[in-house]
Design a protein around this motif. Structure first.
Motif, PDB file in Angstrom:
ATOM      1  N   ASP A  82       1.001  -1.109   0.165  1.00 10.14           N
ATOM      2  CA  ASP A  82      -0.204  -0.440  -0.295  1.00 10.14           C
ATOM      3  C   ASP A  82       0.730   1.614  -0.054  1.00 10.14           C
ATOM      4  N   THR A 105      -1.643   3.966   6.100  1.00 13.02           N
ATOM      5  CA  THR A 105      -2.938   2.650   6.263  1.00 13.02           C
ATOM      6  C   THR A 105      -1.883   1.235   6.189  1.00 13.02           C
ATOM      7  N   LYS A 130     -11.716   0.457   2.133  1.00 14.24           N
ATOM      8  CA  LYS A 130     -10.694   1.014   3.009  1.00 14.24           C
ATOM      9  C   LYS A 130     -11.778   2.069   3.514  1.00 14.24           C
TER      10      LYS A 130
END
Length: 202
Positions: A9, A14, A105
């Motif tokens: 990512d 994150t 997400k």
């Protein structure tokens, strides 16, 4: 339980958040992070991983461009897509590569933890969108190459830039571009961007 997990990512927060969530499942020494497609491929060649959590877009390109190679080289690798993109848009591109785990997400922490737990213990994957939801999305069902071109169009790239990046001829990119406009009922890139923004596709 997996032997080793790789998180790919391009957002450091994150990655750190995911790492904290999964460490309770597999231990602190079993999780590695990368943030580009190039790093991802190098890391998979360097170490053996059982599971991969992958964002659709990394800092140097779309994961759709490397997924076919990953699946070819590592057929047993379990892959979960962790993205803000609607899964219905990418289902057609992902299913041929046996990618059936998906987490938005936007999901809350408890839901994310539950779905990651299912993924890491090889349980039944999360449900994909039903037919009505998929039909309502103008971007759903696009072939992989159209999705690749769409990604760069939404970044404002010119046809020649896209052709060079994807190793395609300018005429092929132009044809794919026309198909995207026809599929989404848009007349130009500006309309395409507005539609994509409306459906949280980027």
């Amino acid at each position: 339980m997996p032997n080793k997990l790789l998180i790919a990512d391009d957002h450091s927060m994150t990655r750190k958040g995911l790492k904290l969530l999964v460490e309770s499942h597999i231990g602190k020494d079993c999780v590695q992070e990368v943030w580009t497609c190039n790093q991802l491929m190098k890391e998979l060649q360097t170490r053996t991983y059982s599971h991969l959590i992958l964002d659709i877009f990394l800092s140097d390109g779309s994961a759709l461009e490397v997924i076919p190679t990953i699946r070819s080289l590592y057929p047993e690798l379990e892959i979960l897509i962790f993205s803000m993109q609607p899964i219905a848009v990418y289902e057609r591109a992902l299913l041929p590569y046996r990618i059936r785990h998906f987490i938005s997400k936007a999901a809350n922490e408890l839901e994310t933890l539950r779905l990651i737990g299912q993924f890491l213990t090889n349980q039944r994957p999360a449900m994909l969108p039903d037919r009505e939801e998929k039909a309502a999305l103008p971007f759903s069902g696009m072939p992989v190459r159209e999705m690749d071109v769409l990604h760069y169009l939404l970044k404002g790239w010119k046809t020649t830039q896209i052709a060079d990046t994807l190793n395609l001829s300018v005429s092929t990119v132009s044809t794919l571009k026309s198909r995207i406009f026809e599929r989404t009922r848009t007349r130009n890139v500006i309309e395409l961007m507005e539609l994509a923004s409306l459906h949280n596709v980027n």
